[in-house]
Write an enzyme that holds these catalytic residues in place. Structure first.
Site, PDB file in Angstrom:
ATOM      1  N   LEU A 116       0.860  -1.173   0.000  1.00  0.00           N
ATOM      2  CA  LEU A 116       0.000   0.000   0.000  1.00  0.00           C
ATOM      3  C   LEU A 116       0.903   1.230   0.000  1.00  0.00           C
ATOM      4  O   LEU A 116       1.960   1.227   0.621  1.00  0.00           O
ATOM      5  CB  LEU A 116      -0.906   0.032   1.239  1.00  0.00           C
ATOM      6  CG  LEU A 116      -2.016  -1.012   1.341  1.00  0.00           C
ATOM      7  CD1 LEU A 116      -2.813  -0.790   2.626  1.00  0.00           C
ATOM      8  CD2 LEU A 116      -2.934  -0.972   0.132  1.00  0.00           C
ATOM      9  N   ASP A 117       0.464   2.288  -0.677  1.00  0.00           N
ATOM     10  CA  ASP A 117       1.210   3.541  -0.652  1.00  0.00           C
ATOM     11  C   ASP A 117       1.296   4.066   0.780  1.00  0.00           C
ATOM     12  O   ASP A 117       0.475   3.718   1.630  1.00  0.00           O
ATOM     13  CB  ASP A 117       0.534   4.590  -1.532  1.00  0.00           C
ATOM     14  CG  ASP A 117       0.471   4.165  -2.993  1.00  0.00           C
ATOM     15  OD1 ASP A 117       1.290   3.314  -3.391  1.00  0.00           O
ATOM     16  OD2 ASP A 117      -0.402   4.690  -3.713  1.00  0.00           O
ATOM     17  N   VAL A 118       2.253   4.941   1.016  1.00  0.00           N
ATOM     18  CA  VAL A 118       2.468   5.443   2.365  1.00  0.00           C
ATOM     19  C   VAL A 118       1.247   6.189   2.897  1.00  0.00           C
ATOM     20  O   VAL A 118       0.973   6.171   4.106  1.00  0.00           O
ATOM     21  CB  VAL A 118       3.729   6.343   2.399  1.00  0.00           C
ATOM     22  CG1 VAL A 118       3.508   7.629   1.616  1.00  0.00           C
ATOM     23  CG2 VAL A 118       4.151   6.633   3.826  1.00  0.00           C
ATOM     24  N   THR A 167      -1.916   5.498   1.977  1.00  0.00           N
ATOM     25  CA  THR A 167      -3.078   4.606   1.929  1.00  0.00           C
ATOM     26  C   THR A 167      -3.156   3.812   3.227  1.00  0.00           C
ATOM     27  O   THR A 167      -2.149   3.328   3.743  1.00  0.00           O
ATOM     28  CB  THR A 167      -2.986   3.651   0.738  1.00  0.00           C
ATOM     29  OG1 THR A 167      -2.938   4.408  -0.472  1.00  0.00           O
ATOM     30  CG2 THR A 167      -4.182   2.718   0.685  1.00  0.00           C
ATOM     31  N   HIS A 173       0.180   1.694  -8.096  1.00  0.00           N
ATOM     32  CA  HIS A 173      -0.737   2.825  -7.903  1.00  0.00           C
ATOM     33  C   HIS A 173      -2.028   2.649  -8.708  1.00  0.00           C
ATOM     34  O   HIS A 173      -2.594   3.603  -9.233  1.00  0.00           O
ATOM     35  CB  HIS A 173      -0.069   4.134  -8.335  1.00  0.00           C
ATOM     36  CG  HIS A 173       1.001   4.600  -7.403  1.00  0.00           C
ATOM     37  ND1 HIS A 173       1.796   5.685  -7.680  1.00  0.00           N
ATOM     38  CD2 HIS A 173       1.419   4.137  -6.200  1.00  0.00           C
ATOM     39  CE1 HIS A 173       2.662   5.869  -6.695  1.00  0.00           C
ATOM     40  NE2 HIS A 173       2.447   4.934  -5.787  1.00  0.00           N
TER      41      HIS A 173
END
Length: 233
Positions: A100-102, A104, A187
């Site tokens: 997961l993105d930072v 998210t 993403h």
């Protein structure tokens, strides 16, 4: 298992440092000082390094409710890592099952079982991942109908040679949507909404396959049950 490998599996020692510890007489097996790296040891043997008993760690399966500002990378960077939130022996061996993105939030699975990780992430397994999306612009009317159709058919994203796999989009309100993906491109959620002219303001992963966060609070984690692990067989 060779004794030097056992030492490297149960401590922070590399194989070469484990051999040096053996040579210095720091290791005992069943009370006897052993210096032979190739000695075979099993579960019935009591292995100690500097009088501290060592226990071989088995495979682990963990669910984390990742807060914002935490990254899934194994390397130390600008942000705390997901594994820094987990209190388990040899936590550095755990790898995130997809990332997961930072910014998210939501469910992250971690394991040191590479085959299990592959089963969870492989598009062939059609393991649905459900995201709660907050959008910058309202999605309604004809734009909504078009988005649902485009997501169901698949979108060709910039830099990709193949369109995304069919995804399920449902809208909970003008700015809130639920999206189910069966793959995990870089993403992907943000790029999919960008492709239809919208922008993701916030993103939260609610579930992976049959697993949901339940009452797990942000930053909390728990180990999966045997039944939960077996659900991805």
């Amino acid at each position: 298992m060779r004794l030097d490998r056992f030492l490297s599996e149960t401590t922070d020692l590399t194989r070469s440092l484990a051999k040096k510890a053996l040579h210095r007489g720091e290791v005992t097996v069943n009370g006897e000082v052993i210096k032979q790296p190739a000695l075979q040891v099993g579960e019935q043997d009591r292995v100690c390094w500097e009088d501290e008993p060592l226990v071989l760690v088995g495979l682990r399966y963990v669910m984390l409710n990742k807060p914002a500002g935490v990254e899934c990378s194994a390397r130390r960077g600008l942000y705390p890592r997901a594994i820094d939130l987990i209190d388990l022996p040899r936590v550095d061996r755990l790898q995130t099952v997809g990332r997961l993105d930072v910014d998210t939030t939501g469910m992250v699975l971690l394991t040191d079982d590479g085959q299990w990780s592959h089963r969870v992430t492989s598009p062939r397994k059609r393991c649905g991942k459900v995201y709660r999306v907050t959008l910058a612009d309202p999605l309604e009317g004809e734009a909504l109908d078009s988005a649902v159709a485009c997501f169901a058919e698949g979108l060709l994203l910039d830099g990709e040679e193949k369109p995304t796999r069919p995804a399920e989009l449902s809208v909970l309100g003008p700015f809130d949507a639920e999206l189910t993906l069966y793959e995990g491109k870089y993403h992907q959620v943000k790029r999919m909404f960008g492709a239809i002219g919208n922008r993701v303001a916030s993103l939260h992963r609610e579930s992976i396959g049959p697993l949901s966060l339940g009452g797990l609070a942000p930053g909390e984690w728990r180990e999966l049950s045997d039944a939960e692990v077996a659900a991805f067989a």
